[in-house]
Design a protein around this motif. Structure first.
Motif, PDB file in Angstrom:
ATOM      1  N   LEU A 382      -5.005 -22.507  -2.489  1.00 48.53           N
ATOM      2  CA  LEU A 382      -5.945 -21.410  -2.711  1.00 48.53           C
ATOM      3  C   LEU A 382      -5.713 -20.267  -1.727  1.00 48.53           C
ATOM      4  CD1 LEU A 382      -9.404 -23.038  -3.585  1.00 48.53           C
ATOM      5  CD2 LEU A 382      -7.607 -22.178  -5.104  1.00 48.53           C
ATOM      6  N   ARG A 383      -5.314 -20.603  -0.509  1.00 46.76           N
ATOM      7  CA  ARG A 383      -4.984 -19.534   0.448  1.00 46.76           C
ATOM      8  C   ARG A 383      -3.785 -18.737  -0.053  1.00 46.76           C
ATOM      9  NH1 ARG A 383      -5.863 -23.841   4.114  1.00 46.76           N
ATOM     10  NH2 ARG A 383      -3.692 -23.930   4.843  1.00 46.76           N
ATOM     11  N   GLU A 384      -2.810 -19.449  -0.599  1.00 47.74           N
ATOM     12  CA  GLU A 384      -1.639 -18.760  -1.159  1.00 47.74           C
ATOM     13  C   GLU A 384      -2.044 -17.869  -2.330  1.00 47.74           C
ATOM     14  OE1 GLU A 384       1.889 -21.995  -0.143  1.00 47.74           O
ATOM     15  OE2 GLU A 384       0.821 -22.117  -2.053  1.00 47.74           O
ATOM     16  N   ALA A 385      -2.910 -18.371  -3.202  1.00 46.31           N
ATOM     17  CA  ALA A 385      -3.341 -17.580  -4.354  1.00 46.31           C
ATOM     18  C   ALA A 385      -4.047 -16.307  -3.898  1.00 46.31           C
ATOM     19  CB  ALA A 385      -4.260 -18.416  -5.242  1.00 46.31           C
ATOM     20  N   PHE A 386      -4.899 -16.439  -2.888  1.00 46.19           N
ATOM     21  CA  PHE A 386      -5.597 -15.266  -2.373  1.00 46.19           C
ATOM     22  C   PHE A 386      -4.604 -14.265  -1.791  1.00 46.19           C
ATOM     23  CE2 PHE A 386      -7.930 -13.014   1.009  1.00 46.19           C
ATOM     24  CZ  PHE A 386      -8.942 -12.445   0.256  1.00 46.19           C
ATOM     25  N   ALA A 387      -3.661 -14.761  -0.993  1.00 48.46           N
ATOM     26  CA  ALA A 387      -2.663 -13.866  -0.387  1.00 48.46           C
ATOM     27  C   ALA A 387      -1.830 -13.162  -1.458  1.00 48.46           C
ATOM     28  CB  ALA A 387      -1.760 -14.655   0.549  1.00 48.46           C
ATOM     29  N   MET A 388      -1.599 -13.852  -2.582  1.00 40.97           N
ATOM     30  CA  MET A 388      -0.788 -13.261  -3.658  1.00 40.97           C
ATOM     31  C   MET A 388      -1.501 -12.097  -4.343  1.00 40.97           C
ATOM     32  SD  MET A 388       0.629 -16.886  -5.152  1.00 40.97           S
ATOM     33  CE  MET A 388       1.491 -16.269  -6.595  1.00 40.97           C
ATOM     34  N   CYS A 389      -2.839 -12.102  -4.323  1.00 39.15           N
ATOM     35  CA  CYS A 389      -3.557 -11.028  -5.021  1.00 39.15           C
ATOM     36  C   CYS A 389      -4.062  -9.934  -4.095  1.00 39.15           C
ATOM     37  CB  CYS A 389      -4.686 -11.594  -5.867  1.00 39.15           C
ATOM     38  SG  CYS A 389      -6.045 -12.367  -4.940  1.00 39.15           S
ATOM     39  N   VAL A 390      -3.963 -10.122  -2.776  1.00 33.25           N
ATOM     40  CA  VAL A 390      -4.392  -9.064  -1.850  1.00 33.25           C
ATOM     41  C   VAL A 390      -3.392  -7.902  -1.911  1.00 33.25           C
ATOM     42  CG1 VAL A 390      -4.755  -8.427   0.563  1.00 33.25           C
ATOM     43  CG2 VAL A 390      -5.631 -10.610  -0.301  1.00 33.25           C
ATOM     44  N   PRO A 391      -3.819  -6.710  -2.288  1.00 33.70           N
ATOM     45  CA  PRO A 391      -2.882  -5.579  -2.457  1.00 33.70           C
ATOM     46  C   PRO A 391      -2.590  -4.877  -1.134  1.00 33.70           C
ATOM     47  CG  PRO A 391      -5.080  -4.897  -3.089  1.00 33.70           C
ATOM     48  CD  PRO A 391      -5.191  -6.346  -2.680  1.00 33.70           C
ATOM     49  N   ARG A 392      -1.814  -5.512  -0.291  1.00 31.46           N
ATOM     50  CA  ARG A 392      -1.610  -4.982   1.060  1.00 31.46           C
ATOM     51  C   ARG A 392      -1.000  -3.583   1.044  1.00 31.46           C
ATOM     52  NH1 ARG A 392       1.318  -8.483   5.179  1.00 31.46           N
ATOM     53  NH2 ARG A 392       2.869  -8.832   3.541  1.00 31.46           N
ATOM     54  N   GLN A 393       0.054  -3.382   0.239  1.00 31.52           N
ATOM     55  CA  GLN A 393       0.694  -2.068   0.218  1.00 31.52           C
ATOM     56  C   GLN A 393      -0.250  -1.001  -0.309  1.00 31.52           C
ATOM     57  OE1 GLN A 393       3.873  -1.029   1.432  1.00 31.52           O
ATOM     58  NE2 GLN A 393       2.678   0.843   1.159  1.00 31.52           N
ATOM     59  N   GLN A 394      -1.048  -1.342  -1.314  1.00 32.75           N
ATOM     60  CA  GLN A 394      -1.994  -0.386  -1.865  1.00 32.75           C
ATOM     61  C   GLN A 394      -3.039  -0.007  -0.829  1.00 32.75           C
ATOM     62  OE1 GLN A 394      -3.446  -1.282  -5.855  1.00 32.75           O
ATOM     63  NE2 GLN A 394      -5.507  -0.686  -5.238  1.00 32.75           N
ATOM     64  N   THR A 433       7.268 -13.031   0.747  1.00 27.89           N
ATOM     65  CA  THR A 433       6.537 -13.651  -0.359  1.00 27.89           C
ATOM     66  C   THR A 433       5.338 -12.836  -0.816  1.00 27.89           C
ATOM     67  OG1 THR A 433       7.200 -15.865   0.330  1.00 27.89           O
ATOM     68  CG2 THR A 433       5.251 -15.710  -1.072  1.00 27.89           C
ATOM     69  N   TYR A 434       4.630 -12.221   0.135  1.00 29.26           N
ATOM     70  CA  TYR A 434       3.387 -11.529  -0.205  1.00 29.26           C
ATOM     71  C   TYR A 434       3.525 -10.010  -0.147  1.00 29.26           C
ATOM     72  CZ  TYR A 434       1.965 -16.306   0.652  1.00 29.26           C
ATOM     73  OH  TYR A 434       1.879 -17.676   0.615  1.00 29.26           O
ATOM     74  N   ASP A 435       4.764  -9.526  -0.310  1.00 22.99           N
ATOM     75  CA  ASP A 435       4.975  -8.085  -0.313  1.00 22.99           C
ATOM     76  C   ASP A 435       4.402  -7.429  -1.565  1.00 22.99           C
ATOM     77  OD1 ASP A 435       6.239  -8.242   2.084  1.00 22.99           O
ATOM     78  OD2 ASP A 435       8.253  -7.806   1.344  1.00 22.99           O
ATOM     79  N   GLU A 436       4.550  -8.099  -2.695  1.00 23.96           N
ATOM     80  CA  GLU A 436       4.090  -7.573  -3.971  1.00 23.96           C
ATOM     81  C   GLU A 436       2.927  -8.399  -4.485  1.00 23.96           C
ATOM     82  OE1 GLU A 436       5.337  -4.864  -5.244  1.00 23.96           O
ATOM     83  OE2 GLU A 436       6.997  -4.650  -3.814  1.00 23.96           O
ATOM     84  N   VAL A 437       1.967  -7.734  -5.115  1.00 26.93           N
ATOM     85  CA  VAL A 437       0.844  -8.433  -5.727  1.00 26.93           C
ATOM     86  C   VAL A 437       1.350  -9.247  -6.918  1.00 26.93           C
ATOM     87  CG1 VAL A 437      -1.294  -8.113  -7.039  1.00 26.93           C
ATOM     88  CG2 VAL A 437      -0.863  -6.757  -4.984  1.00 26.93           C
ATOM     89  N   ASP A 438       0.886 -10.483  -7.025  1.00 23.78           N
ATOM     90  CA  ASP A 438       1.279 -11.366  -8.132  1.00 23.78           C
ATOM     91  C   ASP A 438       0.009 -11.952  -8.748  1.00 23.78           C
ATOM     92  OD1 ASP A 438       2.344 -13.168  -9.897  1.00 23.78           O
ATOM     93  OD2 ASP A 438       3.534 -14.286  -8.419  1.00 23.78           O
ATOM     94  N   ILE A 439      -0.628 -11.179  -9.610  1.00 21.79           N
ATOM     95  CA  ILE A 439      -1.875 -11.607 -10.237  1.00 21.79           C
ATOM     96  C   ILE A 439      -1.629 -12.834 -11.110  1.00 21.79           C
ATOM     97  CG2 ILE A 439      -3.718 -10.973 -11.827  1.00 21.79           C
ATOM     98  CD1 ILE A 439      -3.844  -9.478  -9.201  1.00 21.79           C
ATOM     99  N   GLU A 440      -0.558 -12.820 -11.854  1.00 20.43           N
ATOM    100  CA  GLU A 440      -0.269 -13.939 -12.753  1.00 20.43           C
ATOM    101  C   GLU A 440      -0.051 -15.227 -11.960  1.00 20.43           C
ATOM    102  OE1 GLU A 440       3.156 -15.252 -16.014  1.00 20.43           O
ATOM    103  OE2 GLU A 440       2.796 -13.123 -15.605  1.00 20.43           O
ATOM    104  N   GLY A 441       0.726 -15.148 -10.875  1.00 16.51           N
ATOM    105  CA  GLY A 441       0.971 -16.336 -10.060  1.00 16.51           C
ATOM    106  C   GLY A 441      -0.305 -16.863  -9.428  1.00 16.51           C
ATOM    107  N   ALA A 442      -1.162 -15.949  -8.940  1.00 15.48           N
ATOM    108  CA  ALA A 442      -2.431 -16.366  -8.348  1.00 15.48           C
ATOM    109  C   ALA A 442      -3.316 -17.024  -9.391  1.00 15.48           C
ATOM    110  CB  ALA A 442      -3.137 -15.157  -7.740  1.00 15.48           C
ATOM    111  N   ALA A 443      -3.353 -16.467 -10.596  1.00 13.41           N
ATOM    112  CA  ALA A 443      -4.178 -17.030 -11.665  1.00 13.41           C
ATOM    113  C   ALA A 443      -3.702 -18.428 -12.048  1.00 13.41           C
ATOM    114  CB  ALA A 443      -4.151 -16.107 -12.876  1.00 13.41           C
ATOM    115  N   GLU A 444      -2.403 -18.637 -12.058  1.00  5.83           N
ATOM    116  CA  GLU A 444      -1.859 -19.962 -12.387  1.00  5.83           C
ATOM    117  C   GLU A 444      -2.303 -21.002 -11.366  1.00  5.83           C
ATOM    118  OE1 GLU A 444       2.338 -19.514 -12.679  1.00  5.83           O
ATOM    119  OE2 GLU A 444       2.280 -18.434 -14.602  1.00  5.83           O
ATOM    120  N   ILE A 445      -2.294 -20.631 -10.099  1.00  8.35           N
ATOM    121  CA  ILE A 445      -2.736 -21.564  -9.062  1.00  8.35           C
ATOM    122  C   ILE A 445      -4.214 -21.900  -9.233  1.00  8.35           C
ATOM    123  CG2 ILE A 445      -3.151 -21.827  -6.580  1.00  8.35           C
ATOM    124  CD1 ILE A 445      -0.626 -20.198  -6.081  1.00  8.35           C
ATOM    125  N   LEU A 446      -5.024 -20.892  -9.496  1.00  6.38           N
ATOM    126  CA  LEU A 446      -6.455 -21.136  -9.675  1.00  6.38           C
ATOM    127  C   LEU A 446      -6.715 -22.057 -10.861  1.00  6.38           C
ATOM    128  CD1 LEU A 446      -7.950 -17.589  -8.940  1.00  6.38           C
ATOM    129  CD2 LEU A 446      -8.179 -19.632  -7.548  1.00  6.38           C
TER     130      LEU A 446
END
Length: 613
Positions: A382-394, A433-446
Motif C-alpha cells: 500500500l505504501r508503494e501504491a500511494f507513492a505511485m500516485c503521488v504527483p511529485r513532478q506536478q 520508480t516513482y518519477d512518473e505517476v502510475d495510476i493504473e499500477g496503484a489501482a492494481e495494487i489496491l
C-alpha cells in the motif's frame, strides 16, 4: 575555525519545518558575492543569498558573523515575524518545544561554543570559549568557557552547567519505569560520552571522552541551561546535583529532571519568574502577549559585544500577511512562505525593502505512520501504491518552479539537490520508480490487496496554502487510483496532544530544516529515537547510522549514506518532495540583515541588526 559541510541532514520541526536533531528546525543566506551594499560599497562576503541593496555597519568577511565590536545598542525596536506559530518556552530542548519557530527565539538568548554560518558552515564562537582535540585515542575534547561568560543573574557559566547538559541527553539515567528521566530531544551525547564532562564543577575547563571517534564531535557541545536554577528548584546544592549526575543517582535526580522537563513550561502569554530564566546571550525574554508577540530585550549583564538594538519583537503573524505588514511598517523583517505571488509582492516594494532570496537547507516530504493499526504500518504494497500516485513532478512544477525555476523533485533525504554529492548518492540509491505517476499500477495494487477506498488522512500544520495545495494535488491523483485522500491539516497537528503525537494520521506532510550535521538523521530514522515520530524500525538502518557516526572520511560517509538511502527507499519510509525556495524581506533602513540556509533562518544574527540613523 570551520567544520566542512558534509551533509544537510540536520533538521528542526516547525510545522513549516522540523529540526533533525542529533544535536540541533531552515532558511537561507543574505547576499550574494558582489552584491551592492546600498552605500556605494560592494559586498565581499560569500553569502549564498541574493540581497540587492542591503546595508552593513561592518562588512562581513565571510559567511560567519561580522565583527560588530564597535556597535553600540540603539534604544529602538525592530519587529520580525517568522510566522504565526506561538512561542513554546525557554527550554527549547524537549520534543515538544524543539522547532524552528521556538529555536529562532531561544537561540537569541543563549550563547554557546559555535553557530552555523549563512552557508551551513560551522563557526567556533571564540568569544564564548574554545575547544580542541587533546587525544585521538581515546578521542577526547577539551573545552574552556570564557572567564567573563556568565548568566544574566551574575552566576558564572561553569562546568556544572555542562554536566547538566550531558545528563538531559543521557537515556541511561532512568526512572522506576525504566524510562529516561529527562525528556530531551536527543540521546546521542549520552551514548557517545559515557562518563560526561570531567572537571571541577565550579571551574571553566572540562574534557569529554568519546567511546570512539564521532563524526559530529565539533557540534556535540554548544549552549546549555542553568544548572544553578535546576539545583535550587530541586532543593539541592549545585555540587549535590553534579554528584547525583556523575554517580547516576536517579532517585536524587528525579526532582531535578521533573523541573527540567516541566518547570519552565507555562501557559501562552505567561513567562516563568525572572529568576528562573537567566540567559547567556545578548537578549533576555521580556514580554509575551499570547497569539500576538514575544519581546526580547538587551541583556544588561551580557559579557559579549553589545547588541545593535534594545528590543526585538517576534510577532506571530500569518505569513500571508507578511508583505502587507512590511509595506505598512508593522514588520521590519519577515520570512513569508515563498510563492510566486509573494515574490511579485516583494518585488513591488523594491524601494522599501531588501528582497533576500535563495535555496533553503529545508526539504518537504511525506512520512508514513508505521504505528500498529495504521493503514500503511504493515503493508509495503500500500505504501508503494500511494507513492505511485503521488504527483511529485506536478507538485514541483505547479507550486515550486514559479518561485525557483531551477527546482527539481528531491530523490534523497540525507543529501539535498544543491549539494555536491547529491547526484552521486541518488544514482546509487534510487532507480526512478516513482518519477512518473502510475495510476493504473496503484489501482492494481489496491485491488489485489482488497484495499480500494482506503482512507489516507494527510496531516500538516495549518494554515499553510502550499501544503493545502499539495494535498489537493495528491487527492486529485490518488483518489483516481482508489484511495480516499482526506485533508487533515490542523493548527495543532504538531502541538502537544495533536494528531502527530497521538498517531491519528496516515501520512504527515512537513519539512525538516537542515544544517551541516552528518548524523542527525539517526534521530529520525533509527529505532525508538526521539524524532522517529512514525515508529519506523529497520535494523540495517540502525547499524548503518552507527557506522556513519564513527566514520570521519567523506568518501566512506557517502557510501554509508547510499546504503541508508537504499534501505529507506526500499521500505518507503516516506516520500521526499522538494527543497524549499526561500524568500525574506527586510526594511531597507535596517542594517546587517543577512538570510541563511541554516535552521535559524533570517534571525540568526538579529543581535547585529540596527536601524540606520
Amino acid at each position: 575555525m570551520k567544520l566542512r559541510k558534509l551533509s544537510a541532514a540536520t533538521a528542526l520541526l516547525a510545522t513549516g519545518a522540523l529540526v533533525l536533531s542529533g544535536c540541533t528546525p531552515g532558511g537561507d543566506n543574505g547576499d550574494a558575492d558582489g552584491a551592492d551594499t546600498g552605500n556605494g560599497e560592494t559586498s565581499g562576503n560569500t553569502d549564498a543569498f541574493n540581497a540587492e541593496g542591503q546595508q552593513f555597519t561592518t562588512e562581513p568577511e565571510d559567511t560567519g558573523k561580522a565583527d560588530t565590536s564597535d556597535l553600540e545598542t540603539m534604544d529602538d525596536e525592530i519587529s520580525v515575524s517568522m510566522g504565526e506559530i506561538e512561542f513554546v518556552g525557554y527550554n527549547g530542548s524537549t520534543p515538544e518545544s524543539y522547532s524552528v519557530y521556538n529555536s529562532t527565539v531561544v537561540n537569541r538568548i543563549f550563547e554557546g561554543f559555535g553557530y552555523w554560518g549563512t552557508d551551513n558552515v560551522w563557526y567556533a564562537n571564540e568569544d564564548f570559549g574554545s575547544y580542541e582535540v587533546v587525544s585521538e585515542d581515546p578521542f577526547t575534547v577539551e573545552y574552556t568557557i570564557g572567564e567573563d561568560v556568565s548568566w544574566s543573574d551574575g552566576t558564572p557559566v561553569t562546568v556544572a552547567d555542562y554536566v547538566l547538559d550531558w545528563a538531559y541527553q543521557n537515556a541511561s539515567l532512568t526512572n522506576s519505569d525504566d524510562e529516561p528521566l529527562f525528556n530531551g530531544i536527543s540521546q546521542t551525547y549520552g551514548e557517545r560520552v559515557l562518563e560526561g564532562p570531567q572537571g571541577d564543577p565550579e571551574g571553566k575547563t572540562f574534557t569529554i571522552e568519546y567511546t570512539e571517534p564521532f563524526a559530529d564531535w565539533e557540534i556535540m557541545v554548544n549552549s546549555t541551561l542553568p544548572a544553578h536554577v535546576v539545583a535550587e528548584q530541586s532543593d539541592m546544592e549545585l555540587d549535590e546535583l553534579v554528584t547525583a549526575v556523575r554517580e547516576a543517582d536517579t532517585d536524587a535526580l528525579e526532582p531535578a529532571a521533573e523541573f527540567w522537563n516541566e518547570g519552565w513550561l507555562t501557559d501562552p502569554g505567561t513567562l516563568p519568574d525572572e529568576e528562573l530564566i537567566p540567559v547567556t546571550g545578548p537578549y533576555t525574554l521580556d514580554n509575551w502577549q499570547a497569539g500576538e508577540s514575544l519581546t526580547i530585550t538587551a541583556n544588561e549583564e551580557y559579557w559579549g559585544n553589545a547588541p545593535g538594538t534594545e528590543r526585538i519583537v517576534f510577532r506571530f503573524v500569518n505569513d500571508g500577511q507578511h508583505v502587507q505588514a512590511l509595506e505598512n511598517g508593522d514588520l521590519n523583517v519577515a520570512r513569508p512562505q515563498a510563492t510566486v505571488d509573494t515574490r511579485g509582492q516583494l518585488e513591488r516594494l523594491e524601494d522599501q525593502i531588501v528582497l533576500h532570496e535563495g535555496e533553503a537547507a529545508t526539504w518537504e516530504h511525506l512520512d508514513f505512520n508505521f504505528i500498529e493499526g495504521g493503514a500503511f504500518a504493515d503493508s509495503l504494497e500500500l505504501r508503494e501504491a500511494f507513492a505511485m500516485c503521488v504527483p511529485r513532478q506536478q507538485i514541483v512544477s505547479n507550486l515550486v518552479e514559479p518561485v525557483n525555476p531551477e527546482a527539481t523533485v528531491l530523490n534523497a533525504r540525507e543529501s539535498l539537490t544543491f549539494e555536491e554529492n547529491y547526484e552521486d548518492i541518488v544514482s546509487e540509491s534510487y532507480d526512478g520508480t516513482y518519477d512518473e505517476v502510475d495510476i493504473e499500477g496503484a489501482a492494481e495494487i489496491l485491488e489485489a490487496e482488497d484495499a480500494v477506498g482506503t482512507e489516507v488522512r494527510i496531516g500538516y500544520a495549518a494554515p499553510n496554502p502550499r501544503r493545502t495545495d499539495t494535498v489537493a494535488e495528491i487527492k486529485a491523483s490518488c483518489d483516481e487510483a482508489g484511495f480516499e485522500i482526506v485533508d487533515s491539516g490542523s493548527e495543532d497537528f504538531f502541538g502537544p496532544g495533536g494528531a502527530q503525537e497521538t498517531g491519528d494520521y496516515e501520512v504527515a506532510l512537513f519539512a525538516w530544516a537542515g544544517s551541516g550535521q552528518v548524523v542527525s538523521g539517526q534521530n529520525i530514522y533509527s529505532t525508538d529515537r526521539p524524532q522517529n515520530y512514525g515508529g519506523y524500525s529497520n535494523e540495517t538502518v540502525d547499524d548503518l547510522f552507527n557506522q556513519l557516526a564513527t566514520t570521519e572520511e567523506a568518501d566512506e560517509q557517502q557510501e554509508i549514506i547510499i546504503g541508508i538511502e537504499q534501505e529507506l527507499w526500499g521500505d518507503l519510509f516516506g516520500i521526499p518532495l522538494y527543497v524549499h525556495p526561500q524568500l525574506s524581506g527586510s526594511d531597507i533602513s535596517i542594517s546587517n540583515v543577512r538570510d541563511t540556509a541554516s535552521q535559524d533562518q533570517i534571525v540568526w544574527n538579529a543581535e547585529q541588526w540596527q536601524r540606520a540613523e
